[in-house]
Design a protein around this motif. Structure first.
Motif, short mmCIF file in Angstrom:
data_model
loop_
_atom_site.label_atom_id
_atom_site.label_comp_id
_atom_site.label_asym_id
_atom_site.label_seq_id
_atom_site.Cartn_x
_atom_site.Cartn_y
_atom_site.Cartn_z
N THR A 1 -17.41 5.54 0.70
CA THR A 1 -18.31 6.25 -0.22
C THR A 1 -18.82 5.31 -1.31
N LYS B 1 -7.59 8.31 3.10
CA LYS B 1 -8.20 8.61 1.80
C LYS B 1 -8.77 7.35 1.15
N GLN C 1 -11.94 6.38 3.04
CA GLN C 1 -13.05 7.27 2.70
C GLN C 1 -13.61 6.93 1.33
#
Length: 116
Positions: free
Chosen positions: A111, A104, A107
Motif C-alpha cells: 500500500t 500484514k 500489505q
C-alpha cells in the motif's frame, strides 16, 4: 502447502506433477474423469502412452489446467522468476502463526509503495 508448480516437458511428467500438486490420487482422477484407473496408470508408467484427445481434455479439466499445459506446451512467460520461487520457498518454511503477521507487513508495504 502448495504455492507454485513447475511444469515439465512430457505428458507423463506433467500428469505426475499435477496429481501431486492437486493432491489427487490416480483412483480419484479415474473417478473424476470416467477413465479407468489402469489407463491412467499406463499414462504414468515407464512406457507411458499418450491418451486420446477426449481423455486428455477430461484429465486437464479435472486437474484445473489446459491440455496445452498438460502436454508441456505452456508459454515460457508463465514460469516464475527465480527470486519469486526463492521467496515462496522461504515463505513455506515460516511457522503458520507468523504468516499472518508477515501478510500484514506485506500489505502495508504494498500500500505504501502505491502512494504518490
Amino acid at each position: 502447502m502448495k504455492y507454485y508448480l513447475v511444469m515439465g516437458s512430457t505428458f507423463k511428467e506433467n500428469l505426475k506433477n499435477l496429481l501431486k500438486y492437486e493432491d489427487i490420487t490416480v483412483k480419484e482422477l479415474a473417478y473424476m474423469t470416467g477413465i479407468s484407473k489402469r489407463s491412467i496408470e499406463n499414462y504414468l508408467n515407464a512406457r507411458s502412452s499418450m491418451p486420446p484427445a477426449d481423455y486428455a481434455c477430461r484429465i486437464a479439466q479435472s486437474l484445473n489446467t489446459t491440455v496445452e499445459k498438460l502436454l508441456g506446451m505452456a508459454c515460457p512467460a508463465e514460469v516464475l522468476p527465480n527470486d519469486t520461487i526463492r521467496f515462496l520457498s522461504l515463505l513455506d518454511a515460516i511457522p503458520e502463526d507468523d504468516k499472518s503477521a508477515l501478510l500484514k507487513i506485506m500489505q502495508s508495504l504494498a500500500t505504501r509503495g502505491s502512494r504518490p
